[in-house]
Design a protein around this motif. Structure first.
Motif, short mmCIF file in Angstrom:
data_model
loop_
_atom_site.label_atom_id
_atom_site.label_comp_id
_atom_site.label_asym_id
_atom_site.label_seq_id
_atom_site.Cartn_x
_atom_site.Cartn_y
_atom_site.Cartn_z
N GLU A 11 0.82 -1.21 0.00
CA GLU A 11 0.00 0.00 0.00
C GLU A 11 0.86 1.26 0.00
OE1 GLU A 11 -2.09 1.06 3.76
OE2 GLU A 11 -1.30 -0.86 4.44
N TYR A 12 1.97 1.26 0.71
CA TYR A 12 2.84 2.43 0.77
C TYR A 12 3.64 2.57 -0.52
CZ TYR A 12 1.50 1.84 5.60
OH TYR A 12 0.77 1.68 6.74
N PHE A 13 4.10 1.48 -1.06
CA PHE A 13 4.83 1.50 -2.33
C PHE A 13 3.94 2.06 -3.44
CE2 PHE A 13 6.21 -0.40 -6.31
CZ PHE A 13 7.58 -0.18 -6.29
N ASN A 14 2.69 1.60 -3.51
CA ASN A 14 1.76 2.08 -4.54
C ASN A 14 1.43 3.55 -4.36
OD1 ASN A 14 1.71 -0.40 -5.80
ND2 ASN A 14 -0.10 -1.09 -4.70
N ALA A 15 1.29 4.00 -3.12
CA ALA A 15 0.99 5.41 -2.87
C ALA A 15 2.15 6.30 -3.29
CB ALA A 15 0.66 5.62 -1.40
N ILE A 16 3.37 5.87 -3.07
CA ILE A 16 4.53 6.63 -3.51
C ILE A 16 4.60 6.63 -5.03
CG2 ILE A 16 7.06 6.65 -3.57
CD1 ILE A 16 6.92 5.58 -0.66
N ASN A 17 4.33 5.51 -5.64
CA ASN A 17 4.33 5.40 -7.10
C ASN A 17 3.27 6.29 -7.73
OD1 ASN A 17 5.26 4.46 -9.55
ND2 ASN A 17 3.92 2.67 -9.53
N ASP A 18 2.08 6.40 -7.10
CA ASP A 18 1.00 7.25 -7.60
C ASP A 18 1.26 8.73 -7.35
OD1 ASP A 18 -0.28 4.92 -8.24
OD2 ASP A 18 -1.61 4.94 -6.50
N GLY A 19 2.15 9.04 -6.43
CA GLY A 19 2.43 10.43 -6.10
C GLY A 19 1.56 10.98 -4.99
N THR A 20 0.77 10.12 -4.32
CA THR A 20 -0.09 10.59 -3.24
C THR A 20 0.62 10.59 -1.89
OG1 THR A 20 -0.97 8.36 -2.96
CG2 THR A 20 -2.21 9.85 -4.39
N LYS A 21 1.71 9.87 -1.77
CA LYS A 21 2.49 9.83 -0.52
C LYS A 21 3.85 10.47 -0.80
CE LYS A 21 4.17 6.48 2.90
NZ LYS A 21 3.80 7.21 4.07
N LEU A 22 4.15 11.55 -0.08
CA LEU A 22 5.38 12.29 -0.32
C LEU A 22 6.31 12.30 0.88
CD1 LEU A 22 3.93 15.34 -2.25
CD2 LEU A 22 5.06 13.33 -3.17
N GLU A 23 5.97 11.56 1.92
CA GLU A 23 6.84 11.51 3.08
C GLU A 23 6.72 10.16 3.77
OE1 GLU A 23 5.47 14.87 5.22
OE2 GLU A 23 3.68 13.88 5.92
N GLU A 24 7.76 9.80 4.45
CA GLU A 24 7.81 8.52 5.17
C GLU A 24 8.41 8.82 6.53
OE1 GLU A 24 7.60 4.38 5.81
OE2 GLU A 24 6.71 5.57 4.23
N PHE A 25 7.91 8.19 7.56
CA PHE A 25 8.42 8.40 8.91
C PHE A 25 9.09 7.14 9.40
CE2 PHE A 25 5.10 11.55 8.57
CZ PHE A 25 5.68 12.66 9.14
N ARG A 26 10.18 7.31 10.11
CA ARG A 26 10.86 6.22 10.79
C ARG A 26 11.05 6.63 12.24
NH1 ARG A 26 9.60 2.70 7.29
NH2 ARG A 26 10.92 2.43 5.48
N LEU A 27 10.85 5.70 13.16
CA LEU A 27 11.01 5.99 14.57
C LEU A 27 12.44 6.41 14.89
CD1 LEU A 27 8.95 3.15 16.29
CD2 LEU A 27 8.35 5.56 16.05
N VAL A 28 12.58 7.25 15.89
CA VAL A 28 13.90 7.66 16.35
C VAL A 28 14.44 6.55 17.24
CG1 VAL A 28 15.22 9.36 17.64
CG2 VAL A 28 13.33 10.09 16.20
N THR A 29 15.19 5.67 16.63
CA THR A 29 15.85 4.57 17.32
C THR A 29 17.33 4.63 16.93
OG1 THR A 29 15.50 3.00 15.51
CG2 THR A 29 13.77 3.11 17.20
N PRO A 30 18.20 3.98 17.67
CA PRO A 30 19.61 3.98 17.27
C PRO A 30 19.81 3.48 15.83
CG PRO A 30 19.41 3.15 19.49
CD PRO A 30 18.00 3.32 18.97
N TYR A 31 19.02 2.50 15.42
CA TYR A 31 19.13 1.95 14.07
C TYR A 31 18.89 3.03 13.01
CZ TYR A 31 18.14 -1.03 10.03
OH TYR A 31 18.15 -1.60 8.79
N TRP A 32 17.75 3.77 13.12
CA TRP A 32 17.42 4.77 12.11
C TRP A 32 18.22 6.05 12.27
CZ3 TRP A 32 15.83 3.27 7.80
CH2 TRP A 32 15.02 2.16 7.69
N CYS A 33 18.59 6.40 13.48
CA CYS A 33 19.44 7.59 13.66
C CYS A 33 20.77 7.40 12.95
CB CYS A 33 19.66 7.87 15.14
SG CYS A 33 18.22 8.61 15.93
N LYS A 34 21.32 6.22 13.05
CA LYS A 34 22.60 5.92 12.40
C LYS A 34 22.49 6.07 10.88
CE LYS A 34 26.01 2.25 11.94
NZ LYS A 34 26.35 0.87 12.28
N ARG A 35 21.35 5.73 10.30
CA ARG A 35 21.18 5.74 8.86
C ARG A 35 20.64 7.06 8.31
NH1 ARG A 35 21.38 1.20 10.96
NH2 ARG A 35 22.00 -0.69 9.88
#
Length: 96
Positions: A11-35
């Motif tokens: 569902e998220y992949f299709n929304a990005i492909n359609d242009g209806t989703k322009l942002e993605e959120f990732r939790l602030v965890t050590p894993y995502w902060c590092k990346r």
């Protein structure tokens, strides 16, 4: 070229492909902060699940942007943003 790889559900992949989703959120965890924090990428590669290397139909590439999420919106998230593939529609100019 430095690419951030993000695997998404359908569902998220299709929304990005359609242009209806322009942002993605990732939790602030050590894993995502590092990346994500204090890093620059040239592009983001979104994949539908984990496709084979030659399956280009399940891959999207977008130019990279990143902004921290507003504190009142999602206090424990990092916002990942990208440039839309298609330009936004032009609004008519009103002359008076």
């Amino acid at each position: 070229m430095k690419i951030l790889h993000l695997s998404l559900k359908t569902e998220y992949f299709n929304a990005i492909n359609d242009g209806t989703k322009l942002e993605e959120f990732r939790l602030v965890t050590p894993y995502w902060c590092k990346r994500l924090m204090w890093r620059q990428y040239d592009a983001i590669e979104f994949t539908l699940g984990y496709p084979k290397a030659n399956d280009l139909g399940r891959r999207l590439f977008r130019p990279w942007l990143i902004y921290p999420a507003p504190q009142d919106h999602r206090p424990r998230a990092v916002q990942v943003r990208w440039l839309p593939l298609r330009p936004p529609p032009r609004l008519p100019v009103l002359r008076g």
